[in-house]
Design a protein around this motif. Structure first.
Motif, PDB file in Angstrom:
ATOM      1  N   LEU A 267      35.819  41.337  48.560  1.00 40.19           N
ATOM      2  CA  LEU A 267      36.944  41.853  47.772  1.00 40.19           C
ATOM      3  C   LEU A 267      37.290  40.816  46.722  1.00 40.19           C
ATOM      4  CD1 LEU A 267      39.297  43.744  47.108  1.00 40.19           C
ATOM      5  CD2 LEU A 267      40.592  42.642  48.948  1.00 40.19           C
ATOM      6  N   HIS A 268      37.390  41.252  45.475  1.00 42.62           N
ATOM      7  CA  HIS A 268      37.707  40.346  44.376  1.00 42.62           C
ATOM      8  C   HIS A 268      38.930  40.849  43.617  1.00 42.62           C
ATOM      9  CE1 HIS A 268      33.916  38.058  44.665  1.00 42.62           C
ATOM     10  NE2 HIS A 268      33.442  39.218  45.108  1.00 42.62           N
ATOM     11  N   ARG A 269      39.787  39.907  43.236  1.00 45.22           N
ATOM     12  CA  ARG A 269      40.898  40.175  42.329  1.00 45.22           C
ATOM     13  C   ARG A 269      40.428  39.719  40.952  1.00 45.22           C
ATOM     14  NH1 ARG A 269      46.353  39.279  45.564  1.00 45.22           N
ATOM     15  NH2 ARG A 269      45.596  39.522  47.672  1.00 45.22           N
ATOM     16  N   VAL A 270      40.090  40.667  40.110  1.00 43.63           N
ATOM     17  CA  VAL A 270      39.427  40.355  38.842  1.00 43.63           C
ATOM     18  C   VAL A 270      40.452  40.372  37.705  1.00 43.63           C
ATOM     19  CG1 VAL A 270      37.576  40.985  37.263  1.00 43.63           C
ATOM     20  CG2 VAL A 270      37.334  41.461  39.722  1.00 43.63           C
ATOM     21  N   PRO A 271      40.716  39.238  37.059  1.00 46.03           N
ATOM     22  CA  PRO A 271      41.629  39.245  35.908  1.00 46.03           C
ATOM     23  C   PRO A 271      41.122  40.193  34.819  1.00 46.03           C
ATOM     24  CG  PRO A 271      41.182  36.995  36.626  1.00 46.03           C
ATOM     25  CD  PRO A 271      40.227  37.894  37.367  1.00 46.03           C
ATOM     26  N   LEU A 272      42.048  40.928  34.207  1.00 45.76           N
ATOM     27  CA  LEU A 272      41.648  41.894  33.179  1.00 45.76           C
ATOM     28  C   LEU A 272      40.890  41.238  32.033  1.00 45.76           C
ATOM     29  CD1 LEU A 272      44.750  44.269  32.893  1.00 45.76           C
ATOM     30  CD2 LEU A 272      42.707  44.501  34.320  1.00 45.76           C
ATOM     31  N   GLU A 273      41.190  39.980  31.756  1.00 40.22           N
ATOM     32  CA  GLU A 273      40.511  39.311  30.640  1.00 40.22           C
ATOM     33  C   GLU A 273      38.994  39.220  30.868  1.00 40.22           C
ATOM     34  OE1 GLU A 273      41.212  34.669  31.899  1.00 40.22           O
ATOM     35  OE2 GLU A 273      42.917  35.841  31.170  1.00 40.22           O
ATOM     36  N   LEU A 274      38.557  39.251  32.130  1.00 38.35           N
ATOM     37  CA  LEU A 274      37.125  39.136  32.405  1.00 38.35           C
ATOM     38  C   LEU A 274      36.348  40.396  32.028  1.00 38.35           C
ATOM     39  CD1 LEU A 274      36.833  37.166  35.769  1.00 38.35           C
ATOM     40  CD2 LEU A 274      36.853  36.329  33.416  1.00 38.35           C
ATOM     41  N   ILE A 275      37.033  41.549  31.926  1.00 39.62           N
ATOM     42  CA  ILE A 275      36.325  42.759  31.490  1.00 39.62           C
ATOM     43  C   ILE A 275      36.584  43.072  30.013  1.00 39.62           C
ATOM     44  CG2 ILE A 275      36.196  43.759  33.799  1.00 39.62           C
ATOM     45  CD1 ILE A 275      38.466  45.715  32.851  1.00 39.62           C
ATOM     46  N   ASP A 276      37.317  42.188  29.340  1.00 45.09           N
ATOM     47  CA  ASP A 276      37.560  42.372  27.904  1.00 45.09           C
ATOM     48  C   ASP A 276      36.418  41.720  27.128  1.00 45.09           C
ATOM     49  OD1 ASP A 276      38.667  43.137  25.551  1.00 45.09           O
ATOM     50  OD2 ASP A 276      40.325  41.699  25.595  1.00 45.09           O
ATOM     51  N   VAL A 277      35.214  42.253  27.383  1.00 49.90           N
ATOM     52  CA  VAL A 277      33.976  41.732  26.792  1.00 49.90           C
ATOM     53  C   VAL A 277      33.129  42.915  26.340  1.00 49.90           C
ATOM     54  CG1 VAL A 277      33.958  39.624  28.187  1.00 49.90           C
ATOM     55  CG2 VAL A 277      32.853  41.699  29.058  1.00 49.90           C
TER      56      VAL A 277
ATOM     57  N   ALA B 243      30.823  51.647  33.632  1.00 55.87           N
ATOM     58  CA  ALA B 243      31.280  52.591  32.610  1.00 55.87           C
ATOM     59  C   ALA B 243      32.781  52.822  32.706  1.00 55.87           C
ATOM     60  CB  ALA B 243      30.522  53.908  32.744  1.00 55.87           C
ATOM     61  N   VAL B 244      33.268  53.008  33.923  1.00 60.46           N
ATOM     62  CA  VAL B 244      34.702  53.245  34.142  1.00 60.46           C
ATOM     63  C   VAL B 244      35.522  52.041  33.675  1.00 60.46           C
ATOM     64  CG1 VAL B 244      36.457  53.523  35.937  1.00 60.46           C
ATOM     65  CG2 VAL B 244      34.382  54.926  35.988  1.00 60.46           C
ATOM     66  N   LEU B 245      35.083  50.846  34.033  1.00 58.15           N
ATOM     67  CA  LEU B 245      35.816  49.642  33.632  1.00 58.15           C
ATOM     68  C   LEU B 245      35.757  49.434  32.125  1.00 58.15           C
ATOM     69  CD1 LEU B 245      34.876  47.207  36.527  1.00 58.15           C
ATOM     70  CD2 LEU B 245      37.066  48.367  36.145  1.00 58.15           C
TER      71      LEU B 245
ATOM     72  N   GLN C  97      25.607  47.887  30.967  1.00 57.78           N
ATOM     73  CA  GLN C  97      25.724  46.735  31.866  1.00 57.78           C
ATOM     74  C   GLN C  97      26.942  45.926  31.435  1.00 57.78           C
ATOM     75  OE1 GLN C  97      21.877  44.777  31.376  1.00 57.78           O
ATOM     76  NE2 GLN C  97      21.247  45.601  33.360  1.00 57.78           N
ATOM     77  N   LEU C  98      27.912  45.795  32.327  1.00 54.93           N
ATOM     78  CA  LEU C  98      29.132  45.052  32.034  1.00 54.93           C
ATOM     79  C   LEU C  98      29.014  43.657  32.644  1.00 54.93           C
ATOM     80  CD1 LEU C  98      32.013  45.411  30.788  1.00 54.93           C
ATOM     81  CD2 LEU C  98      32.785  45.899  33.114  1.00 54.93           C
ATOM     82  N   PRO C  99      29.011  42.594  31.819  1.00 56.41           N
ATOM     83  CA  PRO C  99      28.864  41.253  32.387  1.00 56.41           C
ATOM     84  C   PRO C  99      30.099  40.853  33.197  1.00 56.41           C
ATOM     85  CG  PRO C  99      29.170  41.140  29.997  1.00 56.41           C
ATOM     86  CD  PRO C  99      29.085  42.586  30.354  1.00 56.41           C
ATOM     87  N   LEU C 100      29.848  40.349  34.422  1.00 57.29           N
ATOM     88  CA  LEU C 100      30.936  39.920  35.296  1.00 57.29           C
ATOM     89  C   LEU C 100      30.361  38.985  36.355  1.00 57.29           C
ATOM     90  CD1 LEU C 100      33.998  40.398  35.856  1.00 57.29           C
ATOM     91  CD2 LEU C 100      33.296  42.145  37.508  1.00 57.29           C
TER      92      LEU C 100
ATOM     93  N   PRO D  75      47.339  39.718  34.826  1.00 53.72           N
ATOM     94  CA  PRO D  75      47.116  40.904  35.657  1.00 53.72           C
ATOM     95  C   PRO D  75      45.641  41.034  36.023  1.00 53.72           C
ATOM     96  CG  PRO D  75      47.394  41.551  33.379  1.00 53.72           C
ATOM     97  CD  PRO D  75      47.645  40.066  33.428  1.00 53.72           C
ATOM     98  N   ALA D  76      45.395  41.686  37.139  1.00 53.47           N
ATOM     99  CA  ALA D  76      44.048  41.808  37.664  1.00 53.47           C
ATOM    100  C   ALA D  76      43.867  43.196  38.263  1.00 53.47           C
ATOM    101  CB  ALA D  76      43.800  40.732  38.718  1.00 53.47           C
ATOM    102  N   PHE D  77      42.625  43.512  38.636  1.00 53.39           N
ATOM    103  CA  PHE D  77      42.353  44.748  39.365  1.00 53.39           C
ATOM    104  C   PHE D  77      41.492  44.401  40.572  1.00 53.39           C
ATOM    105  CE2 PHE D  77      38.770  44.275  36.565  1.00 53.39           C
ATOM    106  CZ  PHE D  77      37.690  44.723  37.295  1.00 53.39           C
ATOM    107  N   LEU D  78      41.405  45.327  41.515  1.00 51.09           N
ATOM    108  CA  LEU D  78      40.682  45.088  42.762  1.00 51.09           C
ATOM    109  C   LEU D  78      39.283  45.682  42.676  1.00 51.09           C
ATOM    110  CD1 LEU D  78      43.585  45.949  45.230  1.00 51.09           C
ATOM    111  CD2 LEU D  78      42.860  43.681  44.434  1.00 51.09           C
ATOM    112  N   LEU D  79      38.295  44.849  42.962  1.00 52.08           N
ATOM    113  CA  LEU D  79      36.892  45.263  42.921  1.00 52.08           C
ATOM    114  C   LEU D  79      36.231  44.852  44.231  1.00 52.08           C
ATOM    115  CD1 LEU D  79      34.630  46.442  41.029  1.00 52.08           C
ATOM    116  CD2 LEU D  79      34.068  44.055  40.497  1.00 52.08           C
TER     117      LEU D  79
END
Length: 197
Positions: free
Chosen positions: A129-139, A169-171, A155-158, A39-43
Motif C-alpha cells: 500500500l502506497h500513499r502517493v503524493p499527487l505531484e508524483l503523477i503530475d508528469v 490511464a485513470v491516473l 505508461q505513467l512513470p512512478l 495531498p496524496a492518493f492510495l495505490l
C-alpha cells in the motif's frame, strides 16, 4: 484541506464525463481516495495469490454488485481491501469509464478520505500500500506503439517504473482534469498485452 476538497469537487463538477455504452462488459469501480497530508492518493500492489492481475499496480476496486451505485461499489472495495470506511459524503465525482481488454468497464470514483485515515490492508488482496503524493503523477506519460493494436499504450512513470492502463490511464485523466482543468480523454489508450487477460 477543505479548500482542496472543494477544488477537486469543482473540477469534477465542470468535467463532462463520458460513460461507456458497453453492456457486453462487466461493470466495475475503482477508488481514487485522496488523503492528507500530501495531498496524496492510495495505490496498491495486488497480492500475488489473486487469480486476476496478480502483482499489478491497482487502485482499490472491483466488480460492481447488482443494485450498487459506482460510489457504493468503490467505497465497499475500499473497506474490503484497506479497512477504510467512508460515507456517501466522501464521493467527489466520477471520471470517464474505461473499457478493459479483460472484460470490464471501469468507473473511477474520486473520494475524499480525510487526514491520515487508519488503514488496514487485507493481505489476501493487497501486497503493498502506497500513499502517493499527487505531484508524483503530475508528469507526462510515455506512449508506446505495439504490433497488436493501433492504439498507443500509456505508461505513467512512478517509483522508477511504469504504471500501465487501466490504472495509468485513470491516473493520467485525474491529473489532466483535476490538477490542470483539461478535459483529456483516455478510454482509447491501450493496455499492455500482458493485461489483456
Amino acid at each position: 484541506m477543505d479548500s482542496l476538497r472543494s477544488r477537486v469537487a469543482e473540477a469534477l463538477r465542470r468535467f463532462d464525463r463520458r460513460p461507456a455504452d458497453r453492456p457486453d462488459l462487466k461493470p466495475a469501480s475503482v477508488a481514487i481516495a485522496l488523503i492528507e497530508p500530501g495531498p496524496a492518493f492510495l495505490l496498491t500492489r495486488r497480492a500475488s495469490s489473486l487469480r486476476g492481475h496478480a502483482g499489478q499496480w491497482a487502485l482499490p476496486g472491483g466488480r460492481t454488485e447488482p443494485g450498487e451505485t459506482y460510489g457504493e461499489a468503490a467505497r465497499r472495495e475500499l473497506a474490503e481491501e484497506l479497512g477504510l470506511e467512508l460515507g456517501e459524503e466522501a464521493e467527489l465525482g466520477l471520471l470517464d469509464d474505461y473499457p478493459t481488454r479483460s472484460g470490464y468497464v471501469i468507473t473511477p470514483v474520486v473520494l475524499w478520505a480525510g487526514t491520515d485515515p487508519a488503514l488496514h490492508p487485507s493481505p489476501a488482496e493487497v501486497s503493498e500500500l502506497h500513499r502517493v503524493p499527487l505531484e508524483l503523477i503530475d508528469v507526462e506519460p510515455r506512449f508506446l506503439t505495439i504490433p497488436e493494436s493501433d492504439a498507443p499504450v500509456i505508461q505513467l512513470p512512478l517509483f522508477g517504473r511504469f504504471v500501465h492502463a487501466p490504472t495509468g490511464a485513470v491516473l493520467h485523466q485525474f491529473r489532466e482534469v483535476v490538477l490542470h482543468g483539461r478535459p483529456t480523454r483516455v478510454a482509447h489508450l491501450e493496455q499492455p498485452v500482458f493485461a489483456w487477460r
